[in-house]
Motif scaffolding. Structure first.
Motif, PDB file in Angstrom:
ATOM      1  N   TYR B  10       0.862  -1.176   0.000  1.00 27.73           N
ATOM      2  CA  TYR B  10       0.000   0.000   0.000  1.00 27.73           C
ATOM      3  C   TYR B  10       0.902   1.230   0.000  1.00 27.73           C
ATOM      4  CZ  TYR B  10      -4.253  -2.627   0.987  1.00 27.73           C
ATOM      5  OH  TYR B  10      -5.324  -3.462   0.897  1.00 27.73           O
ATOM      6  N   LEU B  11       0.455   2.240  -0.698  1.00 22.97           N
ATOM      7  CA  LEU B  11       1.308   3.431  -0.779  1.00 22.97           C
ATOM      8  C   LEU B  11       1.570   4.015   0.609  1.00 22.97           C
ATOM      9  CD1 LEU B  11       2.835   5.413  -2.548  1.00 22.97           C
ATOM     10  CD2 LEU B  11       0.706   6.693  -2.890  1.00 22.97           C
ATOM     11  N   TYR B  12       0.581   3.905   1.492  1.00 25.36           N
ATOM     12  CA  TYR B  12       0.787   4.483   2.825  1.00 25.36           C
ATOM     13  C   TYR B  12       1.815   3.711   3.637  1.00 25.36           C
ATOM     14  CZ  TYR B  12      -2.436   0.875   4.597  1.00 25.36           C
ATOM     15  OH  TYR B  12      -3.041  -0.319   4.914  1.00 25.36           O
ATOM     16  N   GLU B  13       2.146   2.487   3.164  1.00 28.47           N
ATOM     17  CA  GLU B  13       3.181   1.721   3.854  1.00 28.47           C
ATOM     18  C   GLU B  13       4.575   2.206   3.470  1.00 28.47           C
ATOM     19  OE1 GLU B  13       1.645  -2.745   4.519  1.00 28.47           O
ATOM     20  OE2 GLU B  13       1.767  -2.178   2.400  1.00 28.47           O
ATOM     21  N   LEU B  14       4.650   3.033   2.477  1.00 26.91           N
ATOM     22  CA  LEU B  14       5.944   3.552   2.004  1.00 26.91           C
ATOM     23  C   LEU B  14       5.980   5.070   2.233  1.00 26.91           C
ATOM     24  CD1 LEU B  14       6.033   1.649  -1.413  1.00 26.91           C
ATOM     25  CD2 LEU B  14       7.111   0.939   0.735  1.00 26.91           C
ATOM     26  N   PRO B  15       6.307   5.459   3.429  1.00 28.29           N
ATOM     27  CA  PRO B  15       6.252   6.892   3.731  1.00 28.29           C
ATOM     28  C   PRO B  15       7.219   7.732   2.905  1.00 28.29           C
ATOM     29  CG  PRO B  15       7.286   5.666   5.531  1.00 28.29           C
ATOM     30  CD  PRO B  15       6.729   4.655   4.584  1.00 28.29           C
ATOM     31  N   VAL B  19       2.488   9.802  -4.768  1.00 30.90           N
ATOM     32  CA  VAL B  19       2.113   9.821  -6.179  1.00 30.90           C
ATOM     33  C   VAL B  19       2.949  10.889  -6.874  1.00 30.90           C
ATOM     34  CG1 VAL B  19       0.255  10.315  -7.811  1.00 30.90           C
ATOM     35  CG2 VAL B  19      -0.227   9.022  -5.716  1.00 30.90           C
ATOM     36  N   ALA B  20       3.570  10.487  -7.971  1.00 32.90           N
ATOM     37  CA  ALA B  20       4.464  11.420  -8.653  1.00 32.90           C
ATOM     38  C   ALA B  20       3.690  12.638  -9.162  1.00 32.90           C
ATOM     39  CB  ALA B  20       5.158  10.715  -9.818  1.00 32.90           C
ATOM     40  N   SER B  21       4.385  13.746  -9.191  1.00 35.13           N
ATOM     41  CA  SER B  21       3.753  14.944  -9.744  1.00 35.13           C
ATOM     42  C   SER B  21       3.422  14.675 -11.211  1.00 35.13           C
ATOM     43  CB  SER B  21       4.705  16.139  -9.618  1.00 35.13           C
ATOM     44  OG  SER B  21       5.963  15.820 -10.155  1.00 35.13           O
ATOM     45  N   ARG B  53       5.362   2.272  -9.537  1.00 36.89           N
ATOM     46  CA  ARG B  53       4.073   2.707 -10.068  1.00 36.89           C
ATOM     47  C   ARG B  53       2.950   1.936  -9.380  1.00 36.89           C
ATOM     48  NH1 ARG B  53       2.366  -0.953 -14.006  1.00 36.89           N
ATOM     49  NH2 ARG B  53       3.983  -2.353 -14.791  1.00 36.89           N
ATOM     50  N   VAL B  54       1.744   2.496  -9.506  1.00 41.17           N
ATOM     51  CA  VAL B  54       0.562   1.843  -8.952  1.00 41.17           C
ATOM     52  C   VAL B  54       0.195   0.680  -9.860  1.00 41.17           C
ATOM     53  CG1 VAL B  54      -1.893   2.154  -8.446  1.00 41.17           C
ATOM     54  CG2 VAL B  54      -0.266   3.997  -7.908  1.00 41.17           C
ATOM     55  N   VAL B  55      -0.108  -0.485  -9.262  1.00 45.85           N
ATOM     56  CA  VAL B  55      -0.495  -1.639 -10.068  1.00 45.85           C
ATOM     57  C   VAL B  55      -1.943  -2.057  -9.810  1.00 45.85           C
ATOM     58  CG1 VAL B  55       1.813  -2.531 -10.474  1.00 45.85           C
ATOM     59  CG2 VAL B  55       0.595  -3.186  -8.384  1.00 45.85           C
ATOM     60  N   TYR B  56      -2.479  -1.712  -8.642  1.00 47.26           N
ATOM     61  CA  TYR B  56      -3.881  -2.002  -8.361  1.00 47.26           C
ATOM     62  C   TYR B  56      -4.535  -0.792  -7.691  1.00 47.26           C
ATOM     63  CZ  TYR B  56      -2.793  -7.034  -8.793  1.00 47.26           C
ATOM     64  OH  TYR B  56      -2.398  -8.269  -9.233  1.00 47.26           O
ATOM     65  N   LEU B  57      -5.818  -0.660  -7.937  1.00 48.50           N
ATOM     66  CA  LEU B  57      -6.638   0.250  -7.151  1.00 48.50           C
ATOM     67  C   LEU B  57      -7.386  -0.602  -6.131  1.00 48.50           C
ATOM     68  CD1 LEU B  57      -8.181   2.384 -10.052  1.00 48.50           C
ATOM     69  CD2 LEU B  57      -6.045   2.786  -8.790  1.00 48.50           C
ATOM     70  N   ASP B  58      -7.268  -0.243  -4.896  1.00 50.35           N
ATOM     71  CA  ASP B  58      -8.028  -0.929  -3.839  1.00 50.35           C
ATOM     72  C   ASP B  58      -9.347  -0.175  -3.687  1.00 50.35           C
ATOM     73  OD1 ASP B  58      -9.210  -1.706  -1.491  1.00 50.35           O
ATOM     74  OD2 ASP B  58      -7.394  -1.592  -0.275  1.00 50.35           O
ATOM     75  N   VAL B  59     -10.435  -0.868  -4.043  1.00 52.47           N
ATOM     76  CA  VAL B  59     -11.744  -0.214  -4.094  1.00 52.47           C
ATOM     77  C   VAL B  59     -12.625  -0.710  -2.942  1.00 52.47           C
ATOM     78  CG1 VAL B  59     -13.816   0.166  -5.489  1.00 52.47           C
ATOM     79  CG2 VAL B  59     -11.572  -0.017  -6.595  1.00 52.47           C
ATOM     80  N   GLU B  60     -13.189   0.247  -2.232  1.00 55.01           N
ATOM     81  CA  GLU B  60     -14.201  -0.094  -1.240  1.00 55.01           C
ATOM     82  C   GLU B  60     -15.539  -0.081  -1.971  1.00 55.01           C
ATOM     83  OE1 GLU B  60     -14.156   2.229   2.317  1.00 55.01           O
ATOM     84  OE2 GLU B  60     -16.188   1.625   2.868  1.00 55.01           O
ATOM     85  N   ILE B  61     -16.150  -1.225  -2.057  1.00 59.41           N
ATOM     86  CA  ILE B  61     -17.307  -1.319  -2.947  1.00 59.41           C
ATOM     87  C   ILE B  61     -18.613  -1.030  -2.220  1.00 59.41           C
ATOM     88  CG2 ILE B  61     -16.136  -2.922  -4.475  1.00 59.41           C
ATOM     89  CD1 ILE B  61     -17.761  -5.133  -3.254  1.00 59.41           C
TER      90      ILE B  61
END
Lengths: 192, 173
Positions: B10-15, B19-21, B53-61
């Protein structure tokens, strides 16, 4: 194209370091500015005292301020101080166009008697009379004409004059005499 | 989900990362399926650190989609193939980034390749569950309908070089 790139955050410490350096420089230059400001103020005061001040008034103020023998009565100093005070008051009155000539003539009469009296036996009566006239007839009229805010200074000067006991020898009243001269100097400074 | 894929975070796990500009941070964007139905909201981004890069979107359905999934399981076998039995509270799923389109003007994610039914039948997980490679394979097979995707392709970054993870590598999915 569906791509979301990620990138490493730029390290924060150079920014913090930069802010720290800027803060130090700001503090340093602010401190220097304060010193410069103080110097400027001092310069301004000097300018007022020497250049913008009436020279005669400045001469009297400097003469009083340079007196360091606080507790020792100096006869020549007191006589010289009163002469300079008369000159300074005349000069100030001329500056502000207030006619004090009649009352100043009365002051001068007593000042001349002070000059002639031998110190060992001279009582303070002539000093007191000269000081009272100068304060309440001369300087007070100048204050009331041009400096309404300095009424309390006239009161202080009058108190200083009243503290001189005319029945006692003047050489025993060094503090009272010098206090009167200092109060007069302060008043003339404010009038400028 | 025991086989933890170390390249997936998860991106938040990598402080140290963000997300790149010049790229959109789609967290919070609605997700619209091929039937133009809102199926949920992007909750998190899953990234491959090596590929940066992002490989998945984690979606709350949406709950409505979950209910549709329940209905699917109640259908007789003759009416279709049952997919995954989701646990109570499992309301997240992942979408390979290459199967999504980003609509920056309306701040939403669309996908022309996955319809409501496919989403409803997809295997879901609870928020906070660890996503392992087996789950990734299941989802990819389910969304693509290609059950030949082999675990042997699981070697690190190469797996995410598939067209489903980078639409720029193909013309049509």
């Amino acid at each position: 194209m569906t791509v979301i790139k990620i990138e490493k955050r730029k390290p924060v410490w150079p920014l913090i370091l930069g802010i720290g350096v800027v803060a130090v420089l700001f503090y340093f230059f602010s401190f220097n500015d304060k010193e410069e400001t103080v110097q400027e103020v001092q310069f301004t005061e000097d300018l007022i005292g020497v250049t913008e001040f009436n020279r005669t008034v400045a001469a009297y103020v400097n003469f009083i301020n340079e007196d360091t023998l606080k507790m020792e009565y100096n006869d020549s100093f007191s006589k010289e101080a009163f002469l300079r005070l008369v000159d300074a008051t005349n000069a100030m009155a001329e500056e502000i166009n207030v006619d004090i000539s009649a009352n100043m003539a009365r002051v001068v009469k007593y000042v001349n008697r002070i000059k002639a009296d031998p110190i060992e036996t001279a009582h303070a009566d002539d000093f007191r009379k000269a000081a009272d006239i100068l304060t309440n007839a001369v300087l007070k009229s100048m204050q009331q004409s041009k400096y309404p805010d300095l009424a309390s200074d006239i009161v202080e000067l009058d108190n200083a004059s009243a503290s001189v006991d005319p029945k006692k020898l003047i050489l025993d009243q060094t503090y009272q005499v010098k206090t009167y001269f200092r109060e007069a100097a302060d008043l003339l400074l404010k009038m400028n | 989900m025991s086989d933890i894929k170390k390249n997936l975070y998860y991106l938040y796990e990598l402080p140290d990362y963000k997300v790149a500009s010049d790229y959109s941070d789609v967290r919070g964007w609605e997700v619209i399926d091929a039937d133009s139905r809102t199926i949920g909201v992007v909750d998190h981004l899953l990234v491959n650190k090596e590929a940066e890069r992002v490989v998945y979107l984690d979606v709350e359905i949406d709950n409505s989609l979950i209910e549709d999934g329940h209905n699917t399981f109640q259908l007789p076998v003759s009416e279709g193939v049952h997919q995954f039995i989701n646990k109570e509270g499992a309301n997240h799923l992942i979408i390979p980034i290459g199967m999504a389109n980003l609509d920056g003007n309306n701040k939403r994610v669309t996908t022309n390749h996955i319809n409501s039914s496919t989403f409803a039948q997809a295997q879901r997980f609870k928020k906070g569950d660890i996503i392992d490679f087996g789950y990734e394979l299941n989802v990819l097979r389910h969304f693509t309908g290609d059950h030949t995707v082999e675990e042997s392709t699981s070697s690190g970054k190469q797996f995410y070089d598939r067209k489903e993870f980078d639409i720029s590598k193909i013309r049509n999915i």
